[in-house]
Design a protein around this motif. Structure first.
Motif, PDB file in Angstrom:
ATOM      1  N   UNK A  29       0.839  -1.198   0.000  1.00 24.05           N
ATOM      2  CA  UNK A  29       0.000   0.000   0.000  1.00 24.05           C
ATOM      3  C   UNK A  29       0.876   1.251   0.000  1.00 24.05           C
ATOM      4  N   UNK A  30       1.796   1.262  -0.966  1.00 19.13           N
ATOM      5  CA  UNK A  30       2.743   2.367  -1.069  1.00 19.13           C
ATOM      6  C   UNK A  30       3.176   2.533  -2.518  1.00 19.13           C
ATOM      7  N   UNK A  31       3.565   3.757  -2.828  1.00 23.18           N
ATOM      8  CA  UNK A  31       4.217   4.047  -4.098  1.00 23.18           C
ATOM      9  C   UNK A  31       5.654   4.426  -3.771  1.00 23.18           C
ATOM     10  N   UNK A  32       6.495   4.388  -4.769  1.00 22.05           N
ATOM     11  CA  UNK A  32       7.875   4.727  -4.495  1.00 22.05           C
ATOM     12  C   UNK A  32       8.660   5.068  -5.730  1.00 22.05           C
ATOM     13  N   UNK A  33       9.880   5.512  -5.488  1.00 21.82           N
ATOM     14  CA  UNK A  33      10.831   5.782  -6.550  1.00 21.82           C
ATOM     15  C   UNK A  33      12.177   5.219  -6.136  1.00 21.82           C
ATOM     16  N   UNK A  34      13.020   4.986  -7.120  1.00 25.68           N
ATOM     17  CA  UNK A  34      14.288   4.352  -6.828  1.00 25.68           C
ATOM     18  C   UNK A  34      15.496   5.108  -7.350  1.00 25.68           C
ATOM     19  N   UNK A  35      15.753   4.986  -8.637  1.00 27.50           N
ATOM     20  CA  UNK A  35      16.939   5.561  -9.273  1.00 27.50           C
ATOM     21  C   UNK A  35      18.231   5.071  -8.616  1.00 27.50           C
ATOM     22  N   UNK A  36      18.170   3.925  -7.955  1.00 24.56           N
ATOM     23  CA  UNK A  36      19.334   3.363  -7.259  1.00 24.56           C
ATOM     24  C   UNK A  36      19.955   4.350  -6.280  1.00 24.56           C
ATOM     25  N   UNK A  37      19.103   5.170  -5.673  1.00 26.40           N
ATOM     26  CA  UNK A  37      19.557   6.138  -4.674  1.00 26.40           C
ATOM     27  C   UNK A  37      19.413   5.500  -3.303  1.00 26.40           C
ATOM     28  N   UNK A  38      20.516   5.059  -2.760  1.00 22.70           N
ATOM     29  CA  UNK A  38      20.507   4.305  -1.517  1.00 22.70           C
ATOM     30  C   UNK A  38      20.794   5.202  -0.312  1.00 22.70           C
ATOM     31  N   UNK A  39      20.252   6.423  -0.325  1.00 25.94           N
ATOM     32  CA  UNK A  39      20.418   7.349   0.790  1.00 25.94           C
ATOM     33  C   UNK A  39      19.067   7.971   1.122  1.00 25.94           C
ATOM     34  N   UNK A  40      18.891   8.336   2.365  1.00 27.19           N
ATOM     35  CA  UNK A  40      17.666   8.999   2.796  1.00 27.19           C
ATOM     36  C   UNK A  40      17.692  10.437   2.282  1.00 27.19           C
ATOM     37  N   UNK A  41      16.850  10.727   1.305  1.00 26.50           N
ATOM     38  CA  UNK A  41      16.868  12.036   0.659  1.00 26.50           C
ATOM     39  C   UNK A  41      16.348  13.146   1.577  1.00 26.50           C
ATOM     40  N   UNK A  42      15.485  12.819   2.523  1.00 27.31           N
ATOM     41  CA  UNK A  42      14.925  13.829   3.414  1.00 27.31           C
ATOM     42  C   UNK A  42      15.978  14.384   4.367  1.00 27.31           C
ATOM     43  N   UNK A  43      16.920  13.544   4.755  1.00 26.61           N
ATOM     44  CA  UNK A  43      17.941  13.953   5.707  1.00 26.61           C
ATOM     45  C   UNK A  43      19.262  14.331   5.039  1.00 26.61           C
ATOM     46  N   UNK A  44      19.223  14.509   3.724  1.00 24.01           N
ATOM     47  CA  UNK A  44      20.424  14.882   2.988  1.00 24.01           C
ATOM     48  C   UNK A  44      20.317  16.340   2.541  1.00 24.01           C
ATOM     49  N   UNK A  45      21.442  16.993   2.462  1.00 28.09           N
ATOM     50  CA  UNK A  45      21.444  18.362   1.957  1.00 28.09           C
ATOM     51  C   UNK A  45      21.320  18.339   0.443  1.00 28.09           C
ATOM     52  N   UNK A  46      20.889  19.451  -0.127  1.00 36.01           N
ATOM     53  CA  UNK A  46      20.781  19.537  -1.586  1.00 36.01           C
ATOM     54  C   UNK A  46      22.140  19.302  -2.232  1.00 36.01           C
ATOM     55  N   UNK A  47      23.176  19.891  -1.658  1.00 36.32           N
ATOM     56  CA  UNK A  47      24.521  19.708  -2.193  1.00 36.32           C
ATOM     57  C   UNK A  47      24.953  18.254  -2.092  1.00 36.32           C
ATOM     58  N   UNK A  48      24.640  17.591  -0.981  1.00 36.93           N
ATOM     59  CA  UNK A  48      24.970  16.185  -0.819  1.00 36.93           C
ATOM     60  C   UNK A  48      24.287  15.310  -1.863  1.00 36.93           C
ATOM     61  N   UNK A  49      23.027  15.611  -2.132  1.00 35.41           N
ATOM     62  CA  UNK A  49      22.279  14.861  -3.142  1.00 35.41           C
ATOM     63  C   UNK A  49      22.888  15.095  -4.525  1.00 35.41           C
TER      64      UNK A  49
END
Length: 135
Positions: free
Chosen positions: A30-50
């Motif tokens: 009961x969820x949707x998602x995205x991947x792109x092989x991004x194995x990091x928590x995007x919410x807790x990452x800085x824009x520069x880090x991403x």
């Protein structure tokens, strides 16, 4: 208070041969998602880090890297609880309608980097009121 529901069109998966597997995963989790092989928590990452992380995608063009960044921005920051999502395959053939019921979250228990087909996406939002779409 703004209670307007946004409407989002979300592809189920980009490869036709895996659509049924991903539909089962969506309905089971009961969820949707995205991947792109991004194995990091995007919410807790800085824009520069991403951006630095995405720069490691050597085979991606600048346009592709910007697409990934924009997709994550929409998924994390613009989608809201209560918004409507239409889940589609190939050229907007809509299969399901649902309502977003959670904020973005990162769940690494769903699978490993590059193995979302047999597990599930790492970047998710829960959905409710999933119903077959009849045009």
């Amino acid at each position: 208070m703004n209670t307007r529901q946004n409407i989002w069109y979300v592809p189920i998966y980009f490869k036709e041969e895996y659509i049924n597997i991903m539909i089962n995963n969506i309905l089971k989790n009961q969820a949707i998602g995205i991947g792109f092989n991004m194995n990091i928590d995007m919410k807790n990452s800085t824009k520069k880090g991403i951006e630095l992380y995405i720069d490691t995608y050597k085979d991606f063009t600048l346009k592709q890297k910007n697409y990934v960044l924009n997709t994550f921005n929409i998924f994390i920051n613009q989608m809201k609880i209560g918004d409507i999502v239409y889940l589609y395959k190939d050229n907007f053939n809509i299969l399901y309608k649902a309502i977003i019921s959670s904020n973005y979250y990162f769940d690494s228990s769903g699978g490993s980097n590059g193995d979302e087909i047999h597990n599930f996406w790492l970047h998710r939002r829960n959905i409710v009121n999933i119903e077959l779409y009849n045009s």
